[in-house]
Structure formats: structure tokens, C-alpha cells
Design an enzyme around this catalytic site. Structure first.
Site, mmCIF file in Angstrom:
data_model
loop_
_atom_site.group_PDB
_atom_site.id
_atom_site.type_symbol
_atom_site.label_atom_id
_atom_site.label_comp_id
_atom_site.label_asym_id
_atom_site.label_seq_id
_atom_site.Cartn_x
_atom_site.Cartn_y
_atom_site.Cartn_z
ATOM 1 N N ASP A 123 0.774 -1.137 -0.140
ATOM 2 C CA ASP A 123 0.274 0.101 0.011
ATOM 3 C C ASP A 123 0.757 1.226 -0.113
ATOM 4 O O ASP A 123 1.946 1.100 0.073
ATOM 5 C CB ASP A 123 -1.042 -0.071 1.204
ATOM 6 C CG ASP A 123 -2.322 0.730 0.760
ATOM 7 O OD1 ASP A 123 -2.434 1.670 0.204
ATOM 8 O OD2 ASP A 123 -3.326 -0.362 0.932
ATOM 9 N N HIS A 176 -2.819 3.153 -4.685
ATOM 10 C CA HIS A 176 -2.397 2.558 -3.363
ATOM 11 C C HIS A 176 -0.810 2.089 -3.487
ATOM 12 O O HIS A 176 -0.503 1.073 -3.039
ATOM 13 C CB HIS A 176 -3.068 1.721 -2.741
ATOM 14 C CG HIS A 176 -4.578 2.033 -2.012
ATOM 15 N ND1 HIS A 176 -4.335 3.246 -1.048
ATOM 16 C CD2 HIS A 176 -5.805 1.785 -2.415
ATOM 17 C CE1 HIS A 176 -5.539 3.406 -0.623
ATOM 18 N NE2 HIS A 176 -6.429 2.731 -1.514
ATOM 19 N N GLU A 229 -9.977 2.660 -5.148
ATOM 20 C CA GLU A 229 -9.316 4.166 -4.939
ATOM 21 C C GLU A 229 -8.333 4.333 -5.525
ATOM 22 O O GLU A 229 -7.039 4.941 -5.213
ATOM 23 C CB GLU A 229 -8.929 4.114 -3.584
ATOM 24 C CG GLU A 229 -10.206 3.833 -2.601
ATOM 25 C CD GLU A 229 -10.214 3.758 -1.074
ATOM 26 O OE1 GLU A 229 -10.977 4.016 -0.180
ATOM 27 O OE2 GLU A 229 -9.051 3.393 -0.849
HETATM 28 C C1 ACM Z 1 -11.103 -0.598 0.413
HETATM 29 O O1 ACM Z 1 -11.434 -0.598 1.783
HETATM 30 N N1 ACM Z 1 -10.397 0.557 -0.036
HETATM 31 C C2 ACM Z 1 -11.152 -1.811 -0.349
#
Ligand code: ACM
Ligand code: ZN
Length: 542
Positions: A200, A274, A337
Site C-alpha cells: 500500500d 495505493h 481508490e
Molecule cells: C477498501 O476498503 N479501500 C477496499
């Protein structure tokens, strides 16, 4: 009249006495069918385990319980292939048990018979025996306990094939030893998937031989947000360098451990978003060229992988090592995201959109994931992605993890794609589980045990064919505010047990009041394991 009264008293006396000798059934998840009989089987040092076939997998299936007996009772049971008719736990593979993970357990005074189609089913039957034994089985000292198991007939099989928890080790790193303890707890509750969120913005946690800088640079951050996420002027920082990673040898150890407990480890390598930790190590894979810093803040960041040939080459090399390491059929490639700001302003990205005839940046993300999916497929594996991978069109064989509620999962199932339900509205275990005023700091949300337990992963709006695509359920533990292992444990259970029961037990057998009673009795077992947990249900209002 007097005689009648006497009769009533005598009857009351006997029903009271019977109630007291009724074995306490703590079983979680509750079995599909259970019938209790009178009497009990007692395990002693002469009890044998009879295996119909003495293979390594069958030995794994009985090893956990045998190990517990050794530490709690001081003896280990002899394992043999010689048939027995008394003082034995007879484990037989039997193709007539219909579910691959199911089992039939018959506990009689003289003999225990456990049948399953596979060693995994035998393993789950052994976990049931473990929970039928006195709670002291979880303790590690010799005591004067009678190792009695109540006579029961159980027929049991899971409702869903995928039953898991995810642990984020990127925001806060947790040792391989803790990961093994976590896997123990999954297996204890008959869960079979551990989703390992390995990369991440805040850290890259898996050694990749071809790209050593991913861990040399990407596994460490220079500062971490302290306390709650606030407006920039009010942020406080902890300036201690923080990080860590697993070597491939560490990962192999964890995988061997998980395999013995019939848990499949699903690795997650996040893309295209991420990705700040990876981009800090290899800034040339971004749209702007950087430089970047491994993030110490939580959230969603604009710098993501740029879909250039060099990036695909990099990701394919990374995924090759991951595919070689993990036996899992699935590799999770993230997909959530990923802001499109950098792609909008990048000459390469815009040229690629034109060249490929794509409509916009969402279709560019879909192009990205489809390319990766094709590569993962060439390795004999399949991808899972978060529900954003629906945007711009799903890759052909992708499985979707529905996290922003259930709608992504419903859409995917209607498009004939497999789905794992993990909605933040029910199973985000980083959310508060009791009054935020008295709870440790959390990212927010409110999911008390009853709410998690109330979840049914099968949406009513699906027809029979679509419903087959709902593979199961997973709870997620994101660790922005979870820095210690005891805090992970506290967030994970008992809510993880509610998820386990939802994943395993028939929906019509679910009953919160009954679950709560069993759960409270289970706490003694968690104490024995040395597992921290939230006690909010002890004071919960009805
Ligand atoms: C997530 O909670 N961004 C998968
Ligand atoms: Zn770009």
C-alpha cells in the site's frame, strides 16, 4: 392434591438435574445438524487416532487437536491405521459425504467416528471435537481435567466455499509469528481464506528478488500520522522510522503453516492505486517521475502507476514471483481508490487512451486490469479485485470483492462474475464495535457484534443462477489505527466469529441470542489461546 404437588416437585427436581448435566455446547460456527445424546466419550492417554489412510494431509487434519492435547493434557494420541472398535477416534475418508469441506461426526461412549470426503473435512470435524472438549484444552499446563466429549451426532457442511478475513500489514506491519496466530484463529472458526494485504502507500511488505528496492526503500516510512486524521495544520507526526517486510522465506513458512490448517493465503498486490511505496522505490513507474516518499498519512493518493510498457513489465515480474510463491488460485490485484488526476494530465496516458480507442480514464483503468488479468491467467491463476474494477468494464475472468456496500457484488453476479461479499456496511472490522467514547481510536464507523452477525451475504435480488456466483464472505481489518497485535485481536474477535458463523452455518440456524450465549462461553477458550477480544457483549442491552 398433596400427591400431585409432590409429583410436581419431583418432576421439577429431575428436569433441573438434567439441565445441569446437559453438555454445554459452545460450538461456533453452529453445525448444520446436531443431535445430542446422553453419555460421553473420554479421551485418555490410551486413546488412539485411527486414520483410514495415513497420508501427510490426513496427519495434518488431526495434528492441531493432537498438539493441543499434548500441551493441555500432557499426552499425545498414537496415530495408527489399525482398525479399532473402542477408545479411538476413527477418521475415515468417505466419498458419500457430499460437501468437500463437510463431515459427519458420531461421538459414542466407546468410539468416535469422523467421516469426510476430504482431509479438510476431517480437519473441521477435529475443530468441532476441540470445541466439544472442556475449555481447558486451550490451556498449556497439566491439570486434573477429564477430557470428556458429550455424545453427539453431527452432520455439518459450510454454506459458502469462501470464508475469510483480511489483514492489512501495510499500514502497520505484523510479524510472521502473529500472522500464524491469526491463521490459527481462522482455522479454529472453520474459516479457509487469509487475505494478506501486502502492499500500500504506507509500505511494501513482500520481498521481490528482482526489485530489492521495493523493500529496501519501500518498506520503511520516515513519519507516521499520530492520532486522528485531521486538517493539515493540526496534524501531529511521529517521526520514528517505521517499517518491516517479509522475506520470501518468511512467506514460505507462513504458507506451510497455513496449508497444515487448510487455510489458503490470498496475496494482494495493489494496483494501479495505493502504490506510493512502490513509486518511492521506482519513481519512473509514475506519470510525473516523482520524487515520492513512503506515506505516513492515511487516505487516497493521486500518484498511481502510469500504464507504460515499463510499468507492465515491472508488475508482470512482481506477479511472476508472487504466483510462484503462493499456491492460491487467486491473486488479489487491488483496483480500489485510484484517482484519475495524474492520468488526465499525463501525455503518455492520454496518447494511450487515443491509441486504444478508450472513452476515458475509467476505461484506461479497465484496460490496465484486463492486461494484468491476461498475464495472471497465463500463470494459471485468476484475479480478484475490489469493486472499482467494474468501472470501465470488468476483465473477463475477474472475481469481485464488493466493499462499497453490496451493489458492486450484485452487479458483478448479474454479469456472471464470481463475488466475495465484504461490505463496509457490515464487515469492516476496523470500525468501532462499541461506544466510541470508551473504545480505542478507530477510523470511524460503527459495527457492533449484532450488526455484523445480522449480515446475510446472499442478496435477495439475485436469481438462482446469479446466486451461485456469491462465493462467500470476508471481514476486513485495515490497520491505520491498529498498531499492536493485541489491538488486531481485539478488533477481529468476536466479530470474526460472527462472520465465520455467517459463512459456515445454514442461514435458518442463525440466531443472535443463541450465538451470543455461545460466544460468551467461548471467551474462556480465547483466554486459553491467549487471544484478546472485545467484551462489549457482556454489557450489551438486549
Ligand atoms: C477498501 O476498503 N479501500 C477496499
Ligand atoms: Zn501516465
Amino acid at each position: 392434591m398433596r400427591k400431585n404437588l409432590l409429583f410436581v416437585f419431583v418432576a421439577l427436581f429431575f428436569t433441573g438435574a438434567l439441565a445441569q448435566t446437559k453438555p454445554s455446547m459452545d460450538l461456533i460456527p453452529v453445525p448444520a445438524k446436531i443431535k445430542t445424546n446422553s453419555g460421553q466419550f473420554t479421551i485418555n492417554s490410551n486413546t488412539r487416532i485411527v486414520l483410514s489412510s495415513n497420508t501427510p494431509e490426513m496427519q495434518n487434519a488431526v495434528a492441531v487437536l493432537n498438539g493441543l492435547l499434548r500441551s493441555a493434557a500432557g499426552f499425545r494420541l498414537e496415530i495408527t491405521e489399525t482398525p479399532a472398535t473402542s477408545n479411538a477416534i476413527v477418521c475415515k475418508l468417505n466419498a458419500s459425504v457430499s460437501n468437500k469441506e463437510g463431515y459427519r461426526l458420531s461421538v459414542q461412549k466407546e468410539l468416535i467416528t469422523l467421516e469426510a470426503q476430504t482431509p479438510q473435512g476431517i480437519f473441521y470435524g477435529m475443530q468441532t471435537l476441540r470445541q466439544l472438549l472442556p475449555f481447558q484444552i486451550e490451556r498449556s499446563y497439566l491439570s486434573n481435567v477429564l477430557w470428556r466429549i458429550p455424545c453427539v451426532e453431527i452432520e455439518d457442511a459450510p454454506r459458502f466455499a469462501y470464508r475469510g478475513l483480511m489483514l492489512d500489514v501495510a499500514r502497520h506491519f505484523h510479524s510472521k509469528e502473529f500472522v500464524m496466530k491469526f491463521i490459527d484463529m481462522l482455522a479454529y472458526h472453520k474459516m479457509n481464506r487469509f487475505h494478506w494485504h501486502l502492499t500500500d502507500d504506507q509500505g511494501w511488505r513482500i520481498e521481490i528478488k528482482k526489485y530489492p528496492n521495493l523493500t529496501e526503500t519501500g518498506a520503511y516510512r520516515n513519519r507516521t500520522l499520530e492520532g486522528r486524521y485531521t486538517v493539515p495544520e493540526k496534524r501531529k507526526w511521529n517521526n520514528t522510522r517505521y517499517g518491516g517486510y517479509y522475506t520470501q522465506e518468511d512467506i514460505k513458512e507462513v504458507l506451510a503453516y497455513a496449508q497444515k490448517r487448510f487455510v489458503t493465503v490470498v496475496p494482494e498486490i495493489e494496483m494501479p492505486g495505493h502504490a506510493v511505496a512502490a513509486l518511492t522505490a521506482y519513481p519512473q513507474l509514475s506519470c510525473t517521475g516523482g520524487p515520492f516518499e513512503v506515506e505516513g498519512l492515511w487516505g487516497v493518493f493521486n500518484d498511481i502507476y502510469c500504464p507504460k510498457e515499463e510499468t507492465f513489465q515491472f508488475l508482470e515480474n512482481v506477479l511472476s514471483e508472487v504466483a510462484d510463491l503462493f499456491p492460491s488460485q487467486y491473486i488479489h490485484i487491488g483496483g480500489d481508490e485510484a484517482p484519475k488526476l495524474r492520468w488526465k494530465n499525463c501525455a503518455h496516458c492520454q496518447a494511450l487512451i487515443k491509441k486504444e480507442g478508450l472513452k476515458d480514464e475509467h476505461e484506461l483503468q479497465s484496460y490496465f486490469i484486463k492486461r494484468i488479468e491476461k498475464f495472471v491467467k497465463s500463470k494459471g491463476k485468476r484475479i480478484i479485485g475490489w469493486d472499482e474494477i467494474l468501472e470501465g468494464g470488468l476483465a473477463p475472468n475477474a472475481t469481485v470483492m464488493s466493499w462499497r456496500g453490496e451493489s458492486g457484488g450484485i452487479d458483478a453476479a448479474k454479469q456472471n462474475h464470481d463475488v466475495i461479499m465484504t461490505p463496509n456496511t457490515y464487515v469492516y472490522l476496523d470500525y468501532f464495535q462499541a461506544n466510541p467514547k470508551t473504545e480505542p481510536l478507530s477510523i470511524g464507523g460503527y459495527l457492533p457484534l449484532w450488526k455484523v452477525y445480522s449480515y446475510n451475504p446472499m442478496p435477495a435480488s439475485l436469481n438462482q443462477d446469479e446466486a451461485k456466483h456469491i462465493l462467500g464472505i470476508q471481514g476486513n481489518i485495515w490497520t491505520e489505527y491498529i498498531t499492536t497485535t493485541s489491538h488486531v485481536e481485539y478488533m477481529a474477535f468476536p466479530r470474526g466469529a460472527a462472520i465465520a458463523e455467517t459463512g459456515w452455518s445454514p442461514n435458518e440456524k442463525k440466531n443472535y441470542a443463541d450465538f451470543k450465549e455461545r460466544m460468551i462461553r467461548q471467551f474462556k477458550r480465547y483466554d486459553g489461546v491467549g487471544w484478546n477480544y472485545c467484551k462489549a457483549i457482556l454489557t450489551e442491552e438486549e
